[in-house]
Design a protein around this motif. Structure first.
Motif, PDB file in Angstrom:
ATOM      1  N   HIS A  53     -26.067  -1.662  78.628  1.00  0.00           N
ATOM      2  CA  HIS A  53     -24.700  -2.054  78.269  1.00  0.00           C
ATOM      3  C   HIS A  53     -24.640  -2.444  76.796  1.00  0.00           C
ATOM      4  CE1 HIS A  53     -21.013  -4.278  77.931  1.00  0.00           C
ATOM      5  NE2 HIS A  53     -21.648  -5.413  77.791  1.00  0.00           N
ATOM      6  N   GLN A  54     -25.602  -3.282  76.386  1.00  0.00           N
ATOM      7  CA  GLN A  54     -25.565  -3.792  75.014  1.00  0.00           C
ATOM      8  C   GLN A  54     -25.855  -2.707  73.985  1.00  0.00           C
ATOM      9  OE1 GLN A  54     -28.183  -7.083  75.468  1.00  0.00           O
ATOM     10  NE2 GLN A  54     -26.545  -8.457  76.116  1.00  0.00           N
ATOM     11  N   ALA A  55     -26.620  -1.707  74.397  1.00  0.00           N
ATOM     12  CA  ALA A  55     -26.941  -0.623  73.456  1.00  0.00           C
ATOM     13  C   ALA A  55     -25.843   0.448  73.467  1.00  0.00           C
ATOM     14  CB  ALA A  55     -28.282  -0.002  73.831  1.00  0.00           C
ATOM     15  N   GLY A 316     -14.527   5.907  70.890  1.00  0.00           N
ATOM     16  CA  GLY A 316     -13.989   5.215  72.070  1.00  0.00           C
ATOM     17  C   GLY A 316     -14.810   4.007  72.458  1.00  0.00           C
ATOM     18  N   LYS A 317     -15.736   3.626  71.632  1.00  0.00           N
ATOM     19  CA  LYS A 317     -16.595   2.464  71.909  1.00  0.00           C
ATOM     20  C   LYS A 317     -17.299   2.084  70.606  1.00  0.00           C
ATOM     21  CE  LYS A 317     -20.558   5.257  73.275  1.00  0.00           C
ATOM     22  NZ  LYS A 317     -21.607   5.481  74.261  1.00  0.00           N
ATOM     23  N   PRO A 318     -17.942   0.919  70.587  1.00  0.00           N
ATOM     24  CA  PRO A 318     -18.619   0.522  69.349  1.00  0.00           C
ATOM     25  C   PRO A 318     -19.763   1.457  68.992  1.00  0.00           C
ATOM     26  CG  PRO A 318     -18.564  -1.285  70.937  1.00  0.00           C
ATOM     27  CD  PRO A 318     -18.082  -0.080  71.655  1.00  0.00           C
ATOM     28  N   THR A 319     -20.102   1.477  67.719  1.00  0.00           N
ATOM     29  CA  THR A 319     -21.232   2.268  67.248  1.00  0.00           C
ATOM     30  C   THR A 319     -22.515   1.558  67.700  1.00  0.00           C
ATOM     31  OG1 THR A 319     -19.862   2.719  65.322  1.00  0.00           O
ATOM     32  CG2 THR A 319     -22.174   3.354  65.178  1.00  0.00           C
ATOM     33  N   PRO A 320     -23.345   2.221  68.523  1.00  0.00           N
ATOM     34  CA  PRO A 320     -24.504   1.516  69.100  1.00  0.00           C
ATOM     35  C   PRO A 320     -25.374   0.779  68.079  1.00  0.00           C
ATOM     36  CG  PRO A 320     -24.208   3.621  70.183  1.00  0.00           C
ATOM     37  CD  PRO A 320     -23.202   3.588  69.074  1.00  0.00           C
ATOM     38  N   ILE A 321     -25.608   1.365  66.916  1.00  0.00           N
ATOM     39  CA  ILE A 321     -26.543   0.725  65.983  1.00  0.00           C
ATOM     40  C   ILE A 321     -25.973  -0.594  65.426  1.00  0.00           C
ATOM     41  CG2 ILE A 321     -25.794   2.105  63.972  1.00  0.00           C
ATOM     42  CD1 ILE A 321     -29.359   0.844  64.604  1.00  0.00           C
ATOM     43  N   CYS A 343      -9.727   2.284  65.334  1.00  0.00           N
ATOM     44  CA  CYS A 343      -9.396   1.456  66.514  1.00  0.00           C
ATOM     45  C   CYS A 343     -10.104   0.111  66.500  1.00  0.00           C
ATOM     46  CB  CYS A 343      -9.791   2.175  67.787  1.00  0.00           C
ATOM     47  SG  CYS A 343      -8.579   3.338  68.332  1.00  0.00           S
ATOM     48  N   GLY A 344     -11.053  -0.071  65.632  1.00  0.00           N
ATOM     49  CA  GLY A 344     -11.655  -1.393  65.438  1.00  0.00           C
ATOM     50  C   GLY A 344     -12.739  -1.797  66.416  1.00  0.00           C
ATOM     51  N   TYR A 345     -13.364  -0.835  67.098  1.00  0.00           N
ATOM     52  CA  TYR A 345     -14.412  -1.202  68.073  1.00  0.00           C
ATOM     53  C   TYR A 345     -15.541  -1.978  67.392  1.00  0.00           C
ATOM     54  CZ  TYR A 345     -12.156   2.829  70.304  1.00  0.00           C
ATOM     55  OH  TYR A 345     -11.243   3.710  70.807  1.00  0.00           O
ATOM     56  N   ASP A 346     -15.927  -1.525  66.191  1.00  0.00           N
ATOM     57  CA  ASP A 346     -17.039  -2.196  65.500  1.00  0.00           C
ATOM     58  C   ASP A 346     -16.631  -3.597  65.036  1.00  0.00           C
ATOM     59  OD1 ASP A 346     -18.625  -0.006  65.933  1.00  0.00           O
ATOM     60  OD2 ASP A 346     -18.163   0.923  64.001  1.00  0.00           O
ATOM     61  N   VAL A 347     -15.386  -3.713  64.631  1.00  0.00           N
ATOM     62  CA  VAL A 347     -14.876  -5.014  64.166  1.00  0.00           C
ATOM     63  C   VAL A 347     -15.034  -6.062  65.265  1.00  0.00           C
ATOM     64  CG1 VAL A 347     -12.766  -6.246  63.471  1.00  0.00           C
ATOM     65  CG2 VAL A 347     -13.247  -3.945  62.561  1.00  0.00           C
ATOM     66  N   VAL A 348     -14.524  -5.741  66.469  1.00  0.00           N
ATOM     67  CA  VAL A 348     -14.542  -6.740  67.540  1.00  0.00           C
ATOM     68  C   VAL A 348     -15.954  -6.974  68.072  1.00  0.00           C
ATOM     69  CG1 VAL A 348     -12.168  -6.225  68.183  1.00  0.00           C
ATOM     70  CG2 VAL A 348     -13.998  -5.117  69.424  1.00  0.00           C
ATOM     71  N   ALA A 476     -28.172   7.071  66.928  1.00  0.00           N
ATOM     72  CA  ALA A 476     -26.994   7.914  66.677  1.00  0.00           C
ATOM     73  C   ALA A 476     -26.597   8.626  67.965  1.00  0.00           C
ATOM     74  CB  ALA A 476     -27.305   8.926  65.586  1.00  0.00           C
ATOM     75  N   ILE A 477     -25.307   8.901  68.065  1.00  0.00           N
ATOM     76  CA  ILE A 477     -24.766   9.459  69.306  1.00  0.00           C
ATOM     77  C   ILE A 477     -24.757  10.995  69.274  1.00  0.00           C
ATOM     78  CG2 ILE A 477     -22.507   9.777  70.428  1.00  0.00           C
ATOM     79  CD1 ILE A 477     -22.185   6.834  70.403  1.00  0.00           C
ATOM     80  N   GLY A 478     -25.218  11.607  70.330  1.00  0.00           N
ATOM     81  CA  GLY A 478     -25.122  13.055  70.544  1.00  0.00           C
ATOM     82  C   GLY A 478     -25.436  13.892  69.318  1.00  0.00           C
ATOM     83  N   PRO A 479     -24.490  14.729  68.874  1.00  0.00           N
ATOM     84  CA  PRO A 479     -24.781  15.649  67.765  1.00  0.00           C
ATOM     85  C   PRO A 479     -24.897  14.937  66.430  1.00  0.00           C
ATOM     86  CG  PRO A 479     -22.496  15.818  68.395  1.00  0.00           C
ATOM     87  CD  PRO A 479     -23.129  14.884  69.386  1.00  0.00           C
ATOM     88  N   ARG A 480     -24.626  13.636  66.393  1.00  0.00           N
ATOM     89  CA  ARG A 480     -24.799  12.905  65.126  1.00  0.00           C
ATOM     90  C   ARG A 480     -26.273  12.582  64.891  1.00  0.00           C
ATOM     91  NH1 ARG A 480     -19.414   8.993  64.530  1.00  0.00           N
ATOM     92  NH2 ARG A 480     -17.957  10.526  65.335  1.00  0.00           N
ATOM     93  N   LYS A 481     -27.062  12.752  65.947  1.00  0.00           N
ATOM     94  CA  LYS A 481     -28.506  12.476  65.833  1.00  0.00           C
ATOM     95  C   LYS A 481     -29.107  13.336  64.738  1.00  0.00           C
ATOM     96  CE  LYS A 481     -30.194  10.974  70.314  1.00  0.00           C
ATOM     97  NZ  LYS A 481     -29.895   9.585  70.072  1.00  0.00           N
ATOM     98  N   GLY A 482     -29.965  12.718  63.914  1.00  0.00           N
ATOM     99  CA  GLY A 482     -30.623  13.470  62.844  1.00  0.00           C
ATOM    100  C   GLY A 482     -29.730  13.660  61.631  1.00  0.00           C
ATOM    101  N   ARG A 483     -28.461  13.226  61.736  1.00  0.00           N
ATOM    102  CA  ARG A 483     -27.512  13.380  60.635  1.00  0.00           C
ATOM    103  C   ARG A 483     -27.052  12.043  60.094  1.00  0.00           C
ATOM    104  NH1 ARG A 483     -25.365  18.779  61.507  1.00  0.00           N
ATOM    105  NH2 ARG A 483     -26.011  19.255  63.616  1.00  0.00           N
ATOM    106  N   GLU A 484     -27.687  10.969  60.584  1.00  0.00           N
ATOM    107  CA  GLU A 484     -27.254   9.634  60.153  1.00  0.00           C
ATOM    108  C   GLU A 484     -28.422   8.827  59.616  1.00  0.00           C
ATOM    109  OE1 GLU A 484     -23.469   8.775  63.129  1.00  0.00           O
ATOM    110  OE2 GLU A 484     -25.239   7.515  63.264  1.00  0.00           O
TER     111      GLU A 484
END
Ligand SMILES: C[S@@+](CC[C@H](N)C(=O)[O-])C[C@H]1O[C@@H](n2cnc3c(N)ncnc32)[C@H](O)[C@@H]1O
Length: 498
Positions: A53-55, A316-321, A343-348, A476-484
């Motif tokens: 959940h936390q990750a 649609g959710k916070p950035t895991p990192i 949408c501010g997921y990271d902010v909250v 990094a999420i899905g296709p963003r892996k290796g690109r971040e």
């Protein structure tokens, strides 16, 4: 005896549970709860479930935990994005669960119900069902019925998460021994296939080596195998490649939410399959329109994309990192800014008594949405959303931390040196700039415009910033892996701007 084949007699925990429940458990769960004979009860949430959940590695949406007992896991994963139903056949268990959770900050995001999993009829289906110590608690001859209920209760693209326990070879129960084959035997006929099965490295005490985490998903009736992928992805990458094509690699990763997203855009599975073979989807008018809107960095363009709901970058959710850095105490405290917050997921997610976060966006609609989504959060006093232009806004106070994700790549490249000047202007001299650099690629055009570490250095070095660390983003999420890459930048006080 080997760890994975220990007899029940040599395992005190299993032995205790078995003795208490005895054979033929029908009707006895309530008795055991009344007598307080609940040796299976960990007294806290299951670490691996809490961790997932936390990750940010659990699906959002409606979630069911059958045989929830005191409901620690229910409370641990309930949040504004995930409403959790805890179900138990015992009145006393449900009573205890309700008593111990009534004043939780997230009490409006879960509910406890006394019901029989095998006969209960909910009004809505679930996005996620988590089974831990329930499969092993029911009589083995009920397992096909268990699998059939899972199929009935889950949405077609929902996920079943099974924490398989106890993997052993003892006789009798409950808990009855389980094996991966036991799950497969009943789940395969229900069209579930395991997306992943891994050892639970976070198993507690004597449960270590006896638990595996399985994530079966249902195969789509209409979906061919090439689109059944293990992880959620976002559509952003599918649109950022030159000439509006979805590349084979990216398309091959489309699934779940992004498949729905693509469908919403009017891209059929056939079209996706075509593009997988290298054919273009640029003739799709909705995709063209989206590219047109996002193709402008003007305030009007962003506002329009928000108004029309064309926000393919939105996870649609916070950035895991960033969630992970916050939860592991590795983010600076103090006043924090998130420019282009959407949408501010990271902010909250990172706002807390020690860190006041300002979410800034040029789009009125984005800010409105962010406010709506967050107004009833427990930490609402620790963040604010402002409709402002990052390049002209004048705050009354400087920041200890600025977090940039998908903002640097969203602005026109010729604005990057101004971006760096603003970072210097807005940060306290010893403040930290945290950049999640994306997309590290070599495509042309944008937004998102391609980025590289050198692009950041080129504009940040003249402003006196030096990278404290630059590392790949393993979360990094899905296709963003290796690109971040995650860059942490600080100003060197001696550096003169003259
Ligand atoms: C690619 S989106 C990313 C949103 C969010 N960070 C996310 O990842 O979900 C870029 C955001 O920057 C906002 N934006 C663009 N130019 C801006 C500016 N000059 N000042 C503030 N926000 C801006 C847009 O409205 C949009 O919400």
């Amino acid at each position: 005896m080997a760890n994975d084949s220990t007899s029940i007699e040599s395992n005190s925990e299993l032995q205790k549970i078995s003795q208490v429940i005895g054979s033929g458990f029908n009707g006895s769960w309530e008795e055991k709860w009344q007598q307080g004979l609940t040796p299976w009860d960990l007294g806290k949430a299951t670490p691996i479930i809490e961790h997932l959940h936390q990750a940010g590695a659990l699906p959002n949406g409606r979630t069911l935990i059958p045989g929830c007992g005191r409901g620690y896991d229910v409370v641990a994963i309930a949040c504004p994005e995930r409403f959790v139903v805890g179900l138990d056949i015992s009145d006393s268990a449900i009573k205890k669960a309700k008593e111990s959770s009534s004043s939780s900050w997230n009490a409006s995001h879960f509910i406890f119900l006394k019901a029989d999993f095998f006969t209960w009829n909910p009004t809505e289906l679930f996005d996620l069902i988590i089974d831990y110590t329930f499969f092993c608690a029911i009589e083995p001859d009920m397992r096909p019925a268990w699998a059939s209920r899972m199929q009935q209760l889950l949405k077609p693209d929902g996920e079943l998460l099974t924490l398989m326990f106890p993997i052993s070879d003892h006789t009798g129960g409950p808990p009855y021994k389980v094996s991966i084959a036991d799950y497969e035997k009943v789940l395969h006929p229900m069209r579930f296939k395991a997306v992943s099965i891994v050892d639970n490295e976070m198993a507690i005490g004597s449960r270590k080596g006896r638990e595996k985490l399985g994530r079966p998903k249902r195969a789509y009736e209409a979906r061919s195998e090439e689109f059944r992928i293990s992880d959620w992805v976002c559509g952003w990458m599918g649109l950022c490649v030159p000439s509006g094509r979805i590349s084979g690699g990216v398309c091959g990763l489309l699934s779940g939410r992004s498949l729905t997203w693509a469908k919403n855009l009017g891209v059929s599975t056939t079209q996706l399959r075509m593009s997988n073979n290298g054919s273009s989807i640029e003739s799709n008018p909705k995709v063209q329109k989206l590219n047109q809107i996002i193709g402008s960095d003007s305030a009007g363009g962003w506002e329009k994309s928000w108004q029309q709901g064309h926000t393919p970058w939105d996870l649609g959710k916070p950035t895991p990192i960033i969630q992970h850095l916050h939860q592991t105490g590795t983010l600076p405290s103090g006043k924090t800014l998130v420019p282009g917050c959407g949408c501010g997921y990271d902010v909250v997610t990172i706002a807390c008594p020690e860190r006041f976060v300002v979410g800034l966006d040029i789009s009125d609609s984005a800010i409105k949405k962010a406010k709506e989504l967050s107004s009833s959060l427990w930490n609402a006093n620790h963040f604010t959303f402002l409709k402002e232009d990052f390049f002209t806004w004048n705050p009354t106070e400087l920041f200890d931390l600025i977090f940039d994700y998908t903002f640097f790549c969203a602005i026109e490249p010729d604005m990057r040196s101004v971006w760096a000047k603003r970072m210097r202007h807005l940060l306290k001299p010893d403040g930290e700039l945290l950049t999640l650099m994306f997309p590290i690629s070599d495509h042309a055009g944008g937004p998102p415009y391609k980025v590289s570490v050198a692009d950041y250095e080129e504009v940040l070095h003249p402003m006196g910033f030096k990278a404290v660390s630059i590392v790949d983003n393993k979360m990094a999420i899905g296709p963003r892996k290796g690109r971040e890459k995650l860059g942490r930048w600080k100003r060197t006080p001696s550096k003169s701007l003259l």
